[in-house]
Design a protein around this motif. Structure first.
Motif, mmCIF file in Angstrom:
data_model
loop_
_atom_site.group_PDB
_atom_site.id
_atom_site.type_symbol
_atom_site.label_atom_id
_atom_site.label_comp_id
_atom_site.label_asym_id
_atom_site.label_seq_id
_atom_site.Cartn_x
_atom_site.Cartn_y
_atom_site.Cartn_z
ATOM 1 N N ILE A 38 1.199 12.581 0.879
ATOM 2 C CA ILE A 38 1.427 11.568 -0.162
ATOM 3 C C ILE A 38 2.787 11.839 -0.791
ATOM 4 O O ILE A 38 3.050 12.955 -1.230
ATOM 5 C CB ILE A 38 0.321 11.616 -1.234
ATOM 6 C CG1 ILE A 38 -1.041 11.381 -0.583
ATOM 7 C CG2 ILE A 38 0.573 10.575 -2.319
ATOM 8 C CD1 ILE A 38 -2.210 11.560 -1.533
ATOM 9 N N ALA B 71 -5.631 11.379 -3.672
ATOM 10 C CA ALA B 71 -4.485 11.833 -4.469
ATOM 11 C C ALA B 71 -4.948 12.484 -5.763
ATOM 12 O O ALA B 71 -4.448 13.540 -6.164
ATOM 13 C CB ALA B 71 -3.560 10.654 -4.767
ATOM 14 N N VAL C 293 5.242 9.533 -6.122
ATOM 15 C CA VAL C 293 4.115 8.986 -6.882
ATOM 16 C C VAL C 293 4.106 9.553 -8.294
ATOM 17 O O VAL C 293 3.809 8.851 -9.269
ATOM 18 C CB VAL C 293 2.789 9.284 -6.161
ATOM 19 C CG1 VAL C 293 1.597 8.960 -7.057
ATOM 20 C CG2 VAL C 293 2.696 8.497 -4.863
ATOM 21 N N LEU D 266 0.799 17.160 -3.434
ATOM 22 C CA LEU D 266 0.725 15.808 -2.895
ATOM 23 C C LEU D 266 1.521 15.696 -1.597
ATOM 24 O O LEU D 266 1.083 15.042 -0.640
ATOM 25 C CB LEU D 266 1.245 14.797 -3.922
ATOM 26 C CG LEU D 266 0.321 14.484 -5.105
ATOM 27 C CD1 LEU D 266 1.018 13.590 -6.106
ATOM 28 C CD2 LEU D 266 -0.974 13.827 -4.636
ATOM 29 N N GLU E 274 -2.488 5.150 1.692
ATOM 30 C CA GLU E 274 -3.214 6.373 1.351
ATOM 31 C C GLU E 274 -4.362 6.051 0.404
ATOM 32 O O GLU E 274 -4.436 4.965 -0.182
ATOM 33 C CB GLU E 274 -2.268 7.398 0.715
ATOM 34 C CG GLU E 274 -1.112 7.842 1.609
ATOM 35 C CD GLU E 274 -1.567 8.670 2.799
ATOM 36 O OE1 GLU E 274 -2.699 9.203 2.733
ATOM 37 O OE2 GLU E 274 -0.811 8.777 3.768
ATOM 38 N N ILE F 284 -0.180 3.711 -4.178
ATOM 39 C CA ILE F 284 -0.732 4.601 -3.144
ATOM 40 C C ILE F 284 -1.488 3.795 -2.098
ATOM 41 O O ILE F 284 -1.407 4.069 -0.892
ATOM 42 C CB ILE F 284 -1.659 5.653 -3.798
ATOM 43 C CG1 ILE F 284 -0.841 6.576 -4.701
ATOM 44 C CG2 ILE F 284 -2.379 6.475 -2.731
ATOM 45 C CD1 ILE F 284 -1.686 7.545 -5.503
#
Length: 413
Positions: A327, A39, A331, A322, A34, A29
């Protein structure tokens, strides 16, 4: 103190795997520009209103139910030293055939649901039984045969869906089987929220959650508290030794794979009986492979598998929020993938720590015939669950696999 030590050793591998997975995901991340803390905040945000919070709980539980069943199916084979990687094909074929059977008949509600469940379990057991028969009669690795049968099952399901079992209109963008009548639906559990004074969620909590809980209890009792479970664990530890003590190793392979396949047949039923009521091109896929990760994370214990399923359900639910925050949802996939890799390494670390503690204490590992005969080294029923890393090793490595072959040959002599 010994109980706390055993508990700590049992929890070391999954906790270490989760920590490593989160650390790697946080690094990813950061690399994409980010904030990892943002997150985490998004993943833990269940909403502002009570209805949003209960809805988030329902989404997680509904996702966890089939994952729990998938992990349970894989863990049964793991206990025997088998790697049933064919769970994906088993549940997909079982779901489409049970959906077709449910749509073809009209029965009173309990019998209708029971028929669908029985058909799904029989189909899953049959497809897993092919793997077992090939192993004990021809010595074919269950890993290779189950992978091949996965492709056959998916192709067969596709043929049936677009051909004999098609229920959607010609030209429809989404192809499905015919809908199951309402008598074949499994009632939801949203009434529980009202009884507890919680807000009503938008979607229905799968009533199949109760069936999954019963399946977990039955498997736990079968494996830990019965003669069959003792023979299963003993054969998984040393097929040749089990054969020498009078256990039919070949028969145990077949019985174990049949049980594993029967449980695998239930994986698609929560969605089938709880929401979609038909099998189609958009039906949930990949649950069989995720079940392997859940079983590893839960260390083959039904309680551990349930916690692992809840974790994966929580991660899956977090994918959409997310994306809303910019994001990538990938992930979540990274976290799940690193958990699988980290748990294998962590299991090996935990195993070595346990061995060193035993050596320092001047004790030797218990023999396979002591305690309850479980694959955790023969410890009592209160000991830690078995090392699934060893189970995976037996599925692909030369060690126990050659022992299984010896045990099979020994049963033939």
């Amino acid at each position: 103190m010994s109980t706390l030590r055993r508990l700590g050793t049992a929890l070391l591998a999954p906790v270490l795997a989760i920590v490593v997975a989160l650390a790697i995901s946080a690094l990813v991340i950061v690399l994409i520009g980010e904030n990892p803390l943002s997150a985490v905040e998004v993943m833990l945000d269940f909403g502002d209103s009570p209805s949003q919070q209960t809805q988030a709980m329902v989404v997680i539980l509904n996702r966890a139910v089939p994952l729990f069943l998938a992990g349970l199916a894989v863990s049964v084979a793991f206990r025997m030293g088998l790697f049933n990687i064919g769970v994906e094909g088993q549940y997909r074929l079982a779901t489409i055939l049970s959906a077709a059977a449910g749509a073809a008949v009209a029965l009173p509600a309990p019998l209708h649901v029971l028929l669908i469940i029985v058909v799904a379990m029989l189909v899953g057991a049959f497809w897993a039984g092919i793997v077992a028969v090939l192993k004990v009669t021809r010595g074919v690795s269950e890993v290779i045969s189950s992978i091949m049968l996965n492709f056959i099952a998916l192709g067969l399901a596709s043929f049936l869906l677009t051909g004999p079992l098609r229920g959607s209109e010609p030209g429809a963008s989404i192809i499905t089987t015919a809908d199951i009548p309402e008598s074949g639906w499994f009632p939801g559990l949203n009434g529980v929220f009202g009884a507890l004074g919680l807000a009503e969620p938008r979607s229905e909590l799968y009533g199949f959650l109760l069936v999954a809980a019963v399946a977990g209890i039955v498997i736990a009792v079968l494996v830990k508290r019965t003669r069959f479970g003792f023979d299963l664990r003993a054969t998984g530890m040393s097929p040749s030794a089990a054969t020498a003590s009078g256990v039919d190793a070949r028969g145990m392979v077949i019985k174990t794979m049949l049980i594993s396949g029967a449980v695998a047949g239930l994986i698609g039923l929560p969605d089938l009986l709880g929401s979609s009521h038909h099998y189609g091109t958009e039906f949930t896929t990949g649950l069989g492979f995720l079940g392997i990760a859940v079983a590893l994370l839960g260390r083959n214990s039904p309680v551990g598998i349930a916690l692992g399923a809840l974790l994966f359900g929580f991660l899956d639910r977090a994918a959409i929020p997310l994306q809303f925050e910019g994001i990538p949802a990938s992930v979540v996939t990274i976290i799940q993938g690193t958990i699988v890799l980290a748990v294998v390494v962590a299991n090996e670390i935990a195993r070595r720590i346990t061995r060193r503690q035993a050596e320092r204490g001047g004790s030797q590992p218990a023999s396979p015939t002591t305690g309850d005969g479980s694959t955790d080294g023969g410890q009592g029923s209160g000991g830690p669950p078995p090392d699934p890393g060893a189970a995976v090793g037996t599925g692909t490595g030369p060690g126990v696999r050659s022992g299984a072959a010896d045990g099979t040959r020994g049963g033939q002599q």
